[in-house]
Each structure stands twice: as C-alpha cells, then as structure tokens.
Design a protein around this motif. Structure first.
Motif, PDB file in Angstrom:
ATOM      1  N   TYR A   1       0.850  -1.192   0.000  1.00 34.76           N
ATOM      2  CA  TYR A   1       0.000   0.000   0.000  1.00 34.76           C
ATOM      3  C   TYR A   1       0.884   1.240   0.000  1.00 34.76           C
ATOM      4  O   TYR A   1       1.871   1.323   0.730  1.00 34.76           O
ATOM      5  N   ILE A   2       0.547   2.209  -0.854  1.00 35.38           N
ATOM      6  CA  ILE A   2       1.250   3.491  -0.933  1.00 35.38           C
ATOM      7  C   ILE A   2       0.331   4.568  -0.361  1.00 35.38           C
ATOM      8  O   ILE A   2      -0.856   4.611  -0.690  1.00 35.38           O
ATOM      9  N   TYR A   3       0.877   5.405   0.496  1.00 39.65           N
ATOM     10  CA  TYR A   3       0.049   6.416   1.151  1.00 39.65           C
ATOM     11  C   TYR A   3       0.885   7.678   1.383  1.00 39.65           C
ATOM     12  O   TYR A   3       2.099   7.695   1.127  1.00 39.65           O
ATOM     13  N   PHE A   4       0.227   8.746   1.854  1.00 39.81           N
ATOM     14  CA  PHE A   4       0.886  10.042   2.023  1.00 39.81           C
ATOM     15  C   PHE A   4       0.658  10.577   3.430  1.00 39.81           C
ATOM     16  O   PHE A   4      -0.421  10.411   4.002  1.00 39.81           O
ATOM     17  N   CYS A   5       1.687  11.221   3.959  1.00 43.89           N
ATOM     18  CA  CYS A   5       1.555  11.847   5.266  1.00 43.89           C
ATOM     19  C   CYS A   5       0.882  13.208   5.084  1.00 43.89           C
ATOM     20  O   CYS A   5       0.727  13.690   3.960  1.00 43.89           O
ATOM     21  N   PRO A   6       0.458  13.860   6.161  1.00 42.10           N
ATOM     22  CA  PRO A   6      -0.209  15.170   6.040  1.00 42.10           C
ATOM     23  C   PRO A   6       0.635  16.218   5.326  1.00 42.10           C
ATOM     24  O   PRO A   6       0.099  17.180   4.779  1.00 42.10           O
ATOM     25  N   SER A   7       1.956  16.027   5.302  1.00 43.33           N
ATOM     26  CA  SER A   7       2.827  16.980   4.623  1.00 43.33           C
ATOM     27  C   SER A   7       2.975  16.678   3.135  1.00 43.33           C
ATOM     28  O   SER A   7       3.669  17.397   2.419  1.00 43.33           O
ATOM     29  N   GLY A   8       2.366  15.589   2.653  1.00 42.40           N
ATOM     30  CA  GLY A   8       2.405  15.267   1.237  1.00 42.40           C
ATOM     31  C   GLY A   8       3.561  14.389   0.827  1.00 42.40           C
ATOM     32  O   GLY A   8       3.771  14.150  -0.369  1.00 42.40           O
TER      33      GLY A   8
END
Length: 451
Positions: A87-94
C-alpha cells in the motif's frame, strides 16, 4: 540509524532478519526503511534519504503541532494487509510512504515501511501548500526546501516498483505473506470469471467452444503479454465452466487440451522447447491430484502464467545468442543450399518465429542477409584469388552465373568482372555516366563491406 532496544524481543518474527533486510533494501534503493511491531512502534529504522521527514518533524515541533507518524504507518500497514500485501500512502505533509505487513501464522505481526519520497518537484510540492506548511516564515520555507531537495525524488512508477520490492522483503521476513497475495489474486479471478459467466447467461450465448478467443490467447502468450493472457484465460475458463455445467471430467479434458495448445504457443514465442516439455510433464503429474473445478481453474492459471513468464523472461536474453549462432552457421554454410528452416532448426526455434526475430534484430530479412553474405564472400574471392567467376559463383552458393551477376550488380553497382578489374574501387559519377545504362546501377544503400 535509529534503533529501539528491548521491544524487538517481543517480536513474533526474527528481528535480526528484519533488520538486515531493511538495511539491504535501504542501501539498494536509497530510501529510508523501518521495521514496525504490530502496535506501530519503530523497532529499527535506517536514515538514508529521510531528511524531508526530519525537516517535517522539526518544523511541526517548533510550531507546537502534533505529529502522529506511528498511527499513520500503522494505518498504512493495515491497508497493505487489506489490499493484498502492499500500500502506498501520504503523510499530512504530502510525502509518500509505502508499507507491507509481516505475516506470521496468518496474522500481521508487524510491518516494513519505506519512505519518505517526493514524487514531484520541490516547487510543485510547495505550490500545493500542504496544511502543515501554511504560515511558515521565509527562513523555515528555505530550510524545508533544502531538506526536501536532499530527499529521494522519484516518479510514481518507480515508487510502485519499490513498493513491490518491499512486499517481497516482507514475504522473506514473515512466514506466509505470499499466501496473502495468492488469496487476493484467487478471489479477484473468481470474481472475474463469475462476472463473465453471468454475462454469458444474460446474452444466452452459444455453448460452442470459442476457438477465436483461444487463438487470441495463443497470440498473447507468444508475445509474452501477461495481462492480456490472464484476461483471455479467465474468459475461456468462464466459457468452459458455463458450457460444461460444472462437469469435472469435461473441465479436466478441456484444461488438458488447452495446456497442450498453450505450451506450443510458448515454444513459438521463443521459450526453450525442452524446458516447456519438462514443465508439461510436471503439470500432468499435478492434474492427477486435483479434485474440484476450482482446483482446475487455479492449476490452469498457474500453468498459463508459467508459459507466459518463460517467453517474457527468456526472449530478450535468448535473441542475441540465437542471432550469433545463426550468423556463425550461415558463414560456415552459405556456399550450400542453406535455408531459413534449416537455420531455425539449428538454433532451436520455429521457422516463423526465427524469421521474425532475425528481421527485428538484424533490420533485414533472412534471405536478404544471406544474399549479402554470399556477395561479401564473392567480393573477397574476386580480390584475393584467381578463381574464375563461374567457380566463385558455385563456391558462394549461387546455382546460376547469370543470376549471380544480377545479384552482384544489385549490391555493388557493377558486374563481378568489372569489380575484379577495378580491384574493388568504386566508380566515379563521370565513369558511371559513360556506361550504356546511363549509370543507373541499383546501388544498395544499406550494405556491409565485410561480415
């Protein structure tokens, strides 16, 4: 590198193996990688390429903003388990991360997490104005840019490949992550086949075997096209299940017939013939132990994937070796009646596939190359021996002297006698215009002076 001692003792997997695995992954890919336990706590983490993450934490801390990286990565690992292992995801900072669960005894015992990575230019990243960076002072933005420029930047496609590699690493660390992916693929296939059967029922389709679709599948295997082959196989399997009414004996018979057809397609696609025959022998032993239609479907899917992979994996490597062997064979035998079929048999390919490969690799047809090779040999004999033109014609594989002269002039612009007389020197434009034909020699634009 960052390491948390003590907690690794409670791991349900081998912590030392996990640590060595993420160290190797990080060193090879240039991206930070971490080992997490099932609570999301970091047991070990490399620091390669983590400047962007460090800058994010420092700036958020200076503003008194909370950061919940542990929960974020725990979420990523849970999603990876849900969606088949990656799974690929992003933190709140992008910033981008990718996770894979470490499975032990059918349960997620932890996770491997890679990142952060930047999948766009720093300017584009900042133009997006992540919420975490709104209101930053100029010096903070400058500090952030410096950190981001030191972070690994990559295209989304490369990020996806890294995610796949990390999943492979998690399989190695755990004990049955492969089963997780296999289950996901089996479920997806069953759904695809079910949808296709329902479509056939709604359309009141004929129950005759779809030979045209089989031919499409054969072509996909010959080309090493994995995704198309999988789709067409699912449709064929759906039709077989639909037309046989689930009769195991009929399904088994169709599966065996299809295996033979597809194995021949793999050979035509460039796979090693002996390897395919050995695979078929093993496949026949496997089918004797199958007892349900579902088992047959999974078996034939694996068989097809092996055939496609044998074409895909071997074809590029094999071509260069095949062409080298073919050219050496032609050089040794060009004085005789050598044929495409004989040469294909010598290198172990079907004549149709060899013809295709030869043209792709050499930029010309087999017959064109053979003629050029014979002319090259005749040129050398004309310049270095006192043999008659008739003798040279015979020793270079031409049956008729007039035909030899015609072909020679096509490739060189002059007759064999004229070529010998001028010692191979090309004629000037003035000399060519003095010839009776006005110098309209069929000069070959693409030729080889020696082979």
């Amino acid at each position: 590198m960052e390491r948390h001692t003590g907690r690794e003792k409670a791991c349900l997997f081998d912590f030392n193996v996990a640590r060595e695995t993420v160290e190797s992954f990080s060193a090879a890919c240039g991206v930070s990688c971490a080992v997490l336990n099932r609570e999301g706590e970091v047991l070990f983490k490399t620091s390669v390429g983590s400047e962007g993450c460090s800058a994010c934490r420092a700036i958020m801390a200076s503003h008194g903003l909370p950061f919940r990286c542990g929960k974020l990565h725990l979420y990523g690992a849970a999603q990876a388990e849900r969606f088949g292992g990656r799974y690929i995801y992003f933190c709140p900072s992008g910033l981008a991360y990718f996770a894979s669960p470490v499975m032990v005894g059918g349960q997620a015992a932890g996770a491997l997490v890679g990142g952060p990575a930047l999948i766009m230019d720093v300017e584009d990243y900042l133009a997006g104005e992540p919420k975490a960076w709104q209101g930053l002072a100029a010096e903070e933005v400058s500090s952030l840019c410096t950190a981001l420029e030191s972070s690994p930047a990559m295209e989304p496609a490369r990020l996806s490949h890294m995610s796949a590699l990390l999943f492979a690493a998690s399989v190695y660390v755990g004990d049955n992550s492969a089963a997780l992916l296999a289950h996901r693929e089996e479920t997806a296939q069953q759904q695809d086949i079910g949808v296709y059967i329902q479509q056939l029922k709604l359309e009141r389709a004929e129950r005759d075997y779809p030979l045209a679709k089989e031919r499409e599948l054969v072509h996909a295997i010959t080309e090493g096209d994995q995704s198309t082959a999988r789709r067409l196989l699912n449709e064929l399997l759906g039709h077989i299940l639909f037309s046989t009414g689930g009769d195991f004996r009929l399904i088994r018979a169709r599966a065996l017939e299809l295996m033979v057809v597809l194995s021949r397609a793999a050979v035509d696609g460039g796979s090693d013939q002996n390897m395919i025959f050995d695979m078929n022998f093993r496949h026949l032993n496997e089918i004797d132990h199958l007892r349900t239609a579902e088992d047959l479907v999974l078996w034939l899917t694996r068989v097809t994937e092996r055939f496609v992979s044998s074409v895909f994996c071997l074809v590029d490597v094999k071509h260069k070796d095949v062409i080298y062997k073919a050219i050496e064979y032609l050089k040794r035998n060009c004085q005789g009646k050598v044929t495409l079929e004989e040469t294909a048999g010598y290198v172990g390919l079907s004549s149709s596939y060899f013809s295709k490969v030869f043209k792709e690799e050499m930029g010309e047809t087999f017959n064109s190359y053979l003629s050029e090779l014979r002319i090259s040999k005749s040129k050398a004999m004309l310049l270095t021996t006192n043999a008659s033109i008739a003798e040279i014609c015979d020793r270079c594989g031409f049956d008729d002297q007039s035909y030899f002269t015609k072909v020679f002039k096509k490739y060189t612009g002059v007759t064999p006698g004229r070529f010998r007389e001028r010692r191979g020197r090309l004629e000037t434009e003035k000399e060519r215009s003095a010839w009776p034909d006005g110098g309209e020699h069929n000069q070959r634009k693409k030729g080889r002076s020696s082979l």
